[in-house]
Scaffold this motif. Structure first.
Motif, PDB file in Angstrom:
ATOM      1  N   GLN A  13       0.844  -1.190   0.000  1.00 30.20           N
ATOM      2  CA  GLN A  13       0.000   0.000   0.000  1.00 30.20           C
ATOM      3  C   GLN A  13       0.881   1.242   0.000  1.00 30.20           C
ATOM      4  O   GLN A  13       2.054   1.198   0.401  1.00 30.20           O
ATOM      5  CB  GLN A  13      -0.910  -0.001   1.219  1.00 30.20           C
ATOM      6  N   ALA A  14       0.306   2.324  -0.449  1.00 29.14           N
ATOM      7  CA  ALA A  14       1.021   3.600  -0.453  1.00 29.14           C
ATOM      8  C   ALA A  14       1.552   3.899   0.942  1.00 29.14           C
ATOM      9  O   ALA A  14       0.851   3.678   1.937  1.00 29.14           O
ATOM     10  CB  ALA A  14       0.101   4.721  -0.919  1.00 29.14           C
ATOM     11  N   GLY A  15       2.780   4.373   0.979  1.00 25.69           N
ATOM     12  CA  GLY A  15       3.427   4.649   2.248  1.00 25.69           C
ATOM     13  C   GLY A  15       4.271   3.489   2.755  1.00 25.69           C
ATOM     14  O   GLY A  15       5.033   3.658   3.713  1.00 25.69           O
ATOM     15  N   GLY A  16       4.118   2.344   2.134  1.00 17.31           N
ATOM     16  CA  GLY A  16       4.856   1.170   2.551  1.00 17.31           C
ATOM     17  C   GLY A  16       6.270   1.131   2.009  1.00 17.31           C
ATOM     18  O   GLY A  16       6.731   2.065   1.342  1.00 17.31           O
ATOM     19  N   SER A  17       6.941   0.015   2.295  1.00 21.87           N
ATOM     20  CA  SER A  17       8.344  -0.139   1.905  1.00 21.87           C
ATOM     21  C   SER A  17       8.583  -1.499   1.259  1.00 21.87           C
ATOM     22  O   SER A  17       7.881  -2.469   1.553  1.00 21.87           O
ATOM     23  CB  SER A  17       9.253  -0.021   3.135  1.00 21.87           C
ATOM     24  N   LEU A  18       9.580  -1.530   0.400  1.00 16.03           N
ATOM     25  CA  LEU A  18      10.049  -2.772  -0.201  1.00 16.03           C
ATOM     26  C   LEU A  18      11.553  -2.678  -0.377  1.00 16.03           C
ATOM     27  O   LEU A  18      12.098  -1.580  -0.523  1.00 16.03           O
ATOM     28  CB  LEU A  18       9.414  -3.010  -1.575  1.00 16.03           C
TER      29      LEU A  18
END
Length: 125
Positions: A13-18
């Motif tokens: 989701q938007a705001g997340g990290s990878l």
């Protein structure tokens, strides 16, 4: 040609990290490694690059959110992606090149000689 294998893509989701990884098969030593991305219907764009000496460059659209790094052996590349936005959705490709100077950091596609198969990143709003 250096065989490259990307991993770490996924859906967030938007705001997340990878965190993406790219391994140079066989542990081949590289002078220059970079990340590119291509969204459907859009041209490929350079995201970030790093030289063997640790110099880095970033596209304006990812500065402050993405961090490129590599392991000490210079055979594995990483891209830490934070504060992801829907517009970051794309297929991400790892690339290597023979230059360790401004040409590596230019993020101009034809200056890179080996490319991976890509890993998909999808960011939902």
């Amino acid at each position: 040609q250096v065989p490259l294998v990307e991993s770490g893509g996924g859906s967030v989701q938007a705001g997340g990290s990878l965190r993406l990884s790219c391994a140079a098969s066989g542990g081949v030593y590289t002078y220059c490694m970079a990340w590119f991305r291509q969204a459907p219907g859009k041209e490929r764009e350079g995201v970030a690059a790093i030289t063997i000496n640790g110099g880095t460059s970033y596209a304006d659209s990812v500065k402050g959110r993405f961090t490129i790094s590599q392991d000490n052996a210079k055979t594995t590349l990483y891209l830490e992606m934070n504060s992801l936005k829907p517009e970051d959705t794309a297929m991400y490709y790892c690339a290597t090149g023979p230059y360790s100077d401004y040409r590596c950091l230019s993020l101009i596609g034809h200056r890179y000689t080996s490319w991976g198969q890509g890993t998909q990143v999808t960011v939902s709003s």
